[in-house]
Scaffold this motif. Structure first.
Motif, PDB file in Angstrom:
ATOM      1  N   LEU A 261       2.257  -9.928   6.890  1.00  0.00           N
ATOM      2  CA  LEU A 261       2.729  -8.684   6.471  1.00  0.00           C
ATOM      3  C   LEU A 261       2.069  -8.661   4.761  1.00  0.00           C
ATOM      4  CD1 LEU A 261       4.556  -6.083   6.131  1.00  0.00           C
ATOM      5  CD2 LEU A 261       6.398  -7.348   5.260  1.00  0.00           C
ATOM      6  N   PHE A 262       1.064  -7.577   4.791  1.00  0.00           N
ATOM      7  CA  PHE A 262       0.580  -7.222   3.038  1.00  0.00           C
ATOM      8  C   PHE A 262       1.362  -6.304   2.433  1.00  0.00           C
ATOM      9  CE2 PHE A 262      -2.979  -8.810   5.581  1.00  0.00           C
ATOM     10  CZ  PHE A 262      -3.794  -9.640   4.969  1.00  0.00           C
ATOM     11  N   CYS A 263       1.497  -6.626   1.008  1.00  0.00           N
ATOM     12  CA  CYS A 263       2.513  -5.636   0.457  1.00  0.00           C
ATOM     13  C   CYS A 263       1.344  -5.254  -0.439  1.00  0.00           C
ATOM     14  CB  CYS A 263       3.464  -6.533  -0.420  1.00  0.00           C
ATOM     15  SG  CYS A 263       4.275  -5.494  -1.855  1.00  0.00           S
TER      16      CYS A 263
ATOM     17  N   LEU B 106       0.979  -3.444   7.268  1.00  0.00           N
ATOM     18  CA  LEU B 106       0.909  -3.223   5.760  1.00  0.00           C
ATOM     19  C   LEU B 106       2.162  -2.426   5.334  1.00  0.00           C
ATOM     20  CD1 LEU B 106      -0.518  -2.760   2.982  1.00  0.00           C
ATOM     21  CD2 LEU B 106      -1.390  -0.674   3.950  1.00  0.00           C
ATOM     22  N   VAL B 107       2.755  -2.773   3.874  1.00  0.00           N
ATOM     23  CA  VAL B 107       3.762  -1.981   3.503  1.00  0.00           C
ATOM     24  C   VAL B 107       3.631  -1.524   2.103  1.00  0.00           C
ATOM     25  CG1 VAL B 107       5.230  -3.911   3.075  1.00  0.00           C
ATOM     26  CG2 VAL B 107       6.369  -1.795   3.586  1.00  0.00           C
ATOM     27  N   THR B 108       3.928  -0.264   1.733  1.00  0.00           N
ATOM     28  CA  THR B 108       3.877   0.025   0.541  1.00  0.00           C
ATOM     29  C   THR B 108       5.386   0.541  -0.186  1.00  0.00           C
ATOM     30  OG1 THR B 108       2.990   2.191   0.790  1.00  0.00           O
ATOM     31  CG2 THR B 108       1.565   0.464   0.286  1.00  0.00           C
TER      32      THR B 108
ATOM     33  N   ASP C  45      -2.734  -3.259  12.120  1.00  0.00           N
ATOM     34  CA  ASP C  45      -2.029  -2.670  13.189  1.00  0.00           C
ATOM     35  C   ASP C  45      -0.935  -1.666  13.002  1.00  0.00           C
ATOM     36  OD1 ASP C  45      -3.369  -4.735  15.422  1.00  0.00           O
ATOM     37  OD2 ASP C  45      -2.387  -6.184  14.063  1.00  0.00           O
ATOM     38  N   GLU C  46      -0.205  -1.939  12.047  1.00  0.00           N
ATOM     39  CA  GLU C  46       0.761  -1.236  11.506  1.00  0.00           C
ATOM     40  C   GLU C  46       0.659  -0.708  10.115  1.00  0.00           C
ATOM     41  OE1 GLU C  46       4.979  -1.801  13.702  1.00  0.00           O
ATOM     42  OE2 GLU C  46       3.796  -3.643  13.914  1.00  0.00           O
ATOM     43  N   ALA C  47       1.236   0.332   9.537  1.00  0.00           N
ATOM     44  CA  ALA C  47       1.291   0.710   8.097  1.00  0.00           C
ATOM     45  C   ALA C  47       2.522   1.392   7.801  1.00  0.00           C
ATOM     46  CB  ALA C  47       0.066   1.404   7.529  1.00  0.00           C
ATOM     47  N   TYR C  48       3.231   1.270   6.736  1.00  0.00           N
ATOM     48  CA  TYR C  48       4.646   1.691   6.406  1.00  0.00           C
ATOM     49  C   TYR C  48       4.563   2.298   4.983  1.00  0.00           C
ATOM     50  CZ  TYR C  48       5.980  -0.271  10.806  1.00  0.00           C
ATOM     51  OH  TYR C  48       6.142  -0.612  11.905  1.00  0.00           O
ATOM     52  N   CYS C  49       4.980   3.486   4.993  1.00  0.00           N
ATOM     53  CA  CYS C  49       4.924   3.970   3.345  1.00  0.00           C
ATOM     54  C   CYS C  49       6.446   4.521   2.997  1.00  0.00           C
ATOM     55  CB  CYS C  49       4.162   5.385   3.391  1.00  0.00           C
ATOM     56  SG  CYS C  49       4.268   5.998   1.611  1.00  0.00           S
ATOM     57  N   LEU C  50       7.001   3.504   2.146  1.00  0.00           N
ATOM     58  CA  LEU C  50       8.613   3.656   2.264  1.00  0.00           C
ATOM     59  C   LEU C  50       8.783   4.498   0.997  1.00  0.00           C
ATOM     60  CD1 LEU C  50       9.368  -0.348   2.494  1.00  0.00           C
ATOM     61  CD2 LEU C  50       9.129   1.537   4.455  1.00  0.00           C
ATOM     62  N   ALA C  51       7.926   4.748   0.049  1.00  0.00           N
ATOM     63  CA  ALA C  51       8.181   5.697  -0.927  1.00  0.00           C
ATOM     64  C   ALA C  51       9.384   5.530  -1.592  1.00  0.00           C
ATOM     65  CB  ALA C  51       8.166   7.156  -0.432  1.00  0.00           C
ATOM     66  N   GLY C  52       9.722   4.412  -2.026  1.00  0.00           N
ATOM     67  CA  GLY C  52      10.696   3.826  -2.940  1.00  0.00           C
ATOM     68  C   GLY C  52      12.141   3.381  -1.824  1.00  0.00           C
ATOM     69  N   VAL C  53      12.102   3.387  -0.833  1.00  0.00           N
ATOM     70  CA  VAL C  53      12.905   2.859  -0.083  1.00  0.00           C
ATOM     71  C   VAL C  53      13.067   1.404   0.087  1.00  0.00           C
ATOM     72  CG1 VAL C  53      14.238   2.621   2.215  1.00  0.00           C
ATOM     73  CG2 VAL C  53      13.208   4.956   1.420  1.00  0.00           C
TER      74      VAL C  53
ATOM     75  N   LEU D  91       1.778 -11.323   1.845  1.00  0.00           N
ATOM     76  CA  LEU D  91       0.642 -11.746   0.914  1.00  0.00           C
ATOM     77  C   LEU D  91       0.551 -10.007   0.168  1.00  0.00           C
ATOM     78  CD1 LEU D  91      -2.040 -12.931   3.158  1.00  0.00           C
ATOM     79  CD2 LEU D  91      -0.867 -14.075   1.749  1.00  0.00           C
ATOM     80  N   SER D  92       0.394 -10.543  -1.111  1.00  0.00           N
ATOM     81  CA  SER D  92       0.226  -9.226  -2.187  1.00  0.00           C
ATOM     82  C   SER D  92      -0.859  -9.477  -3.169  1.00  0.00           C
ATOM     83  CB  SER D  92       1.549  -8.920  -2.903  1.00  0.00           C
ATOM     84  OG  SER D  92       1.885 -10.098  -3.606  1.00  0.00           O
ATOM     85  N   GLU D  93      -1.148 -11.037  -3.253  1.00  0.00           N
ATOM     86  CA  GLU D  93      -2.278 -11.222  -4.446  1.00  0.00           C
ATOM     87  C   GLU D  93      -3.432 -10.345  -4.338  1.00  0.00           C
ATOM     88  OE1 GLU D  93      -0.380 -13.233  -2.493  1.00  0.00           O
ATOM     89  OE2 GLU D  93       0.533 -14.776  -4.156  1.00  0.00           O
ATOM     90  N   CYS D  94      -3.834 -10.159  -3.008  1.00  0.00           N
ATOM     91  CA  CYS D  94      -5.202  -9.470  -2.749  1.00  0.00           C
ATOM     92  C   CYS D  94      -5.287  -8.006  -3.410  1.00  0.00           C
ATOM     93  CB  CYS D  94      -5.766  -9.462  -1.497  1.00  0.00           C
ATOM     94  SG  CYS D  94      -4.405  -8.767  -0.222  1.00  0.00           S
ATOM     95  N   PHE D  95      -4.273  -7.257  -3.780  1.00  0.00           N
ATOM     96  CA  PHE D  95      -3.961  -6.293  -4.273  1.00  0.00           C
ATOM     97  C   PHE D  95      -3.962  -6.156  -5.833  1.00  0.00           C
ATOM     98  CE2 PHE D  95      -2.584  -5.669  -0.061  1.00  0.00           C
ATOM     99  CZ  PHE D  95      -3.227  -4.603   0.566  1.00  0.00           C
ATOM    100  N   SER D  96      -3.751  -7.207  -6.412  1.00  0.00           N
ATOM    101  CA  SER D  96      -3.229  -7.534  -7.504  1.00  0.00           C
ATOM    102  C   SER D  96      -4.313  -7.111  -8.695  1.00  0.00           C
ATOM    103  CB  SER D  96      -2.640  -8.903  -8.010  1.00  0.00           C
ATOM    104  OG  SER D  96      -3.772  -9.719  -7.956  1.00  0.00           O
ATOM    105  N   SER D  97      -4.109  -6.705  -9.934  1.00  0.00           N
ATOM    106  CA  SER D  97      -5.275  -6.338 -10.991  1.00  0.00           C
ATOM    107  C   SER D  97      -5.354  -7.629 -11.465  1.00  0.00           C
ATOM    108  CB  SER D  97      -4.870  -5.141 -11.900  1.00  0.00           C
ATOM    109  OG  SER D  97      -4.414  -4.022 -10.947  1.00  0.00           O
TER     110      SER D  97
END
Length: 260
Positions: free
Chosen positions: A159-161, A205-207, A230-238, A253-259
């Motif tokens: 799961l990518f965050c 992927l989940v945001t 394979d799947e993507a979920y936009c939770l919009a605050g949920v 995993l989330s580090e690959c998105f970090s600034s």
């Protein structure tokens, strides 16, 4: 003091460019060194994850016997009691049918040397301090919890965050981000070896924050690394707890998105 034992009876094909995964013995075996009636260590939290990694290797070799992109698992032991019983560790691994290519024994102060010397791409542990040390040294480190024990064994679920966390310390943040991106690219290549259905790897992927734009940006970031979700979920605050319980990822995993 650091020592490494090469397992001589590994029948799996040697990989030319393996994805090296290191896991601690206290994640593989139950805490406290619990034993079964035969005196062998009882399987712990990381068992389903290691079985899923093996399943990916088996399927990759089935698709292509000459495959070189495989998982190479290293078992790291920092507990002095288990180090004194190294034969029991190896027998327990064999008894449970797990494939480990190397056994590394070190104390808690210098276990990082094993990670760096073995060019580890992913470090798995149940110890928060060990995970922090690994990340600070630029090794992609994942803290496992009890939920991993209930994950599937037939499919590796990643799961990518996409919610970036800006880190102020540029040095460790940059190294950690690069390690995450490298590992992600390798996972993307592995996933690309299989079709849309019946794959031993599932990528989601989940945001949690933002709308469709944030999710779209995260998807584009992954694709730039060669990763197709394979799947993507936009939770919009949920809260993402319910979707994690549904997807049952082995790790996030989330580090690959970090600034940086």
């Amino acid at each position: 003091m650091v020592s490494t034992d090469q397992k001589t009876d590994v029948k799996e094909k040697e990989a030319d460019c393996p994805v090296v995964v290191a896991v601690t013995s206290h994640a593989v075996f139950e805490s406290g060194g619990a034993e079964d009636p035969d005196g062998l260590y009882v399987g712990g939290i990381a068992f389903p994850l290691l079985q899923a990694l093996q399943k990916v290797n088996e399927r990759l070799l089935k698709e292509n016997p000459a495959e070189s992109l495989l998982f190479d698992v290293i078992l790291i032991t920092t507990e002095s009691q288990q180090q004194q019983q190294s034969s029991r560790i190896t027998e327990s691994i064999r008894h449970h049918g797990l494939k480990v290519s190397r056994f590394c024994f070190s104390n808690e102060e210098d276990f990082m040397e094993n990670l760096l010397n073995n060019n580890v791409h992913l470090f798995l542990t149940t110890n928060r301090n060990e995970a922090l040390q690994g990340s600070q040294k630029g090794v992609l480190s994942v803290l496992l919890d009890e939920h991993t024990a209930s994950c599937p064994t037939e499919q590796l679920r990643v799961l990518f965050c996409g919610d970036a966390v800006v880190q102020s310390e540029a040095g460790p943040a940059l190294a950690s981000k690069q390690a995450a991106q490298s590992f992600s690219a390798q996972i993307g290549k592995m996933r690309g070896r299989f079709g849309l259905f019946d794959s031993p790897i599932s990528i989601a992927l989940v945001t949690s924050r933002g709308g469709r734009e944030s999710c779209g940006d995260a998807l584009r970031t992954l694709r730039s690394l060669g990763v197709n979700a394979d799947e993507a979920y936009c939770l919009a605050g949920v809260p993402r707890g319910p979707i994690k319980r549904l997807l049952r990822p082995h790790f996030l995993l989330s580090e690959c998105f970090s600034s940086n």
